[in-house]
Design an enzyme around this catalytic site. Structure first.
Site, PDB file in Angstrom:
ATOM      1  CG  PHE A   8     -33.316 128.343  12.135  1.00  0.00           C
ATOM      2  CD1 PHE A   8     -33.971 129.338  11.539  1.00  0.00           C
ATOM      3  CD2 PHE A   8     -32.012 128.707  12.643  1.00  0.00           C
ATOM      4  CE1 PHE A   8     -33.283 130.627  11.194  1.00  0.00           C
ATOM      5  CE2 PHE A   8     -31.250 129.808  12.208  1.00  0.00           C
ATOM      6  CZ  PHE A   8     -32.073 130.706  11.429  1.00  0.00           C
ATOM      7  CG  ASP A   9     -40.387 124.535  11.615  1.00  0.00           C
ATOM      8  OD1 ASP A   9     -40.310 123.342  12.080  1.00  0.00           O
ATOM      9  OD2 ASP A   9     -40.948 125.010  10.724  1.00  0.00           O
ATOM     10  CB  ALA A  10     -36.684 121.508   9.949  1.00  0.00           C
TER      11      ALA A  10
END
Length: 227
Positions: A8-10
């Site tokens: 996941f990107d944040a």
């Protein structure tokens, strides 16, 4: 289950960066005695900041330089007499307190039982760790991959090599990256040979010349893709 590992990107994928940024911007200008500055200079800051983050992705500036240079340029443009290093340091402290989540993020992560979840972010290390550890997702991720530690920013292959090494994985077919940025998350994943999921809640037009494997408007849609 189609994917075992979800990267996941944040920011603007699981964490509401806009809300955290807006609150930190207000707090830092208030701290330095100019609360009206948060509204007055927000548009200029966003323009400057976007350009510098594009430079970071292109390897033209370091993260350490970016965090100060954005305020240096802002102050020069508007003839403000603040010290950009001191201002940046205070701003980052406030930003690290912004633990706001995107709607459905906690529910999604809780529902991905059986998957290995990790964060892969170009964000600033101390800020990202503070925000993640202070949030309801604090115990969710097996690894938090941050560009400052990896020595590479998305979309560079080096950060994905670093992530795969940290996670002890080699099978790209079982890995999915989920992110809101076509130029860093999706381009990085496509170039690296892993499947990609573009989180596009506003229905933006894809003009980046890169095609994600999947596109979703709401985080909950990811469950059907993964399972």
């Amino acid at each position: 289950m189609k994917y075992d590992v979800i990267l996941f990107d944040a920011d603007d994928t699981l964490f509401d960066y806009g809300m955290a940024e807006g609150q930190a911007f207000l707090n830092v200008f208030t701290h330095f005695g100019l609360p009206a500055g948060a509204e007055e200079y927000a548009a200029s800051y966003q323009e400057i900041n976007r350009a510098l983050w594009a430079d970071l992705e292109a390897g033209q500036i370091t993260s350490a330089a970016l965090r100060v240079e954005r305020f240096n340029r802002l102050f020069v443009r508007h003839n403000l007499e603040y010290n950009p290093e001191e201002f940046s340091e205070a701003y980052l402290r406030f930003l690290g307190e912004g633990t706001f989540l995107i709607q459905g993020a906690a529910e999604l992560c809780g529902a991905l039982e059986g998957c290995r979840l990790a964060i892969i972010t170009n964000g600033i290390k101390d800020v990202q760790l503070s925000r993640i550890k202070g949030s309801p997702l604090a115990e969710t991720f097996e690894q938090i991959i941050i560009s400052e530690e990896a020595g590479y920013q998305k979309p560079a292959a080096g950060i994905f090599d670093y992530a795969f090494d940290k996670l002890g994985i080699s099978d790209k077919s079982r890995v999915l990256i989920v992110g809101d940025s076509l130029t860093s998350d999706i381009r990085g994943g496509v170039n690296y040979g892993i499947d990609t999921c573009w989180f596009n809640p506003l229905g933006k037009t894809n003009g980046a010349g890169v095609e994600p494997t999947y596109e979703i408007r709401e985080l909950a849609e990811l469950l059907d893709i993964v399972k």
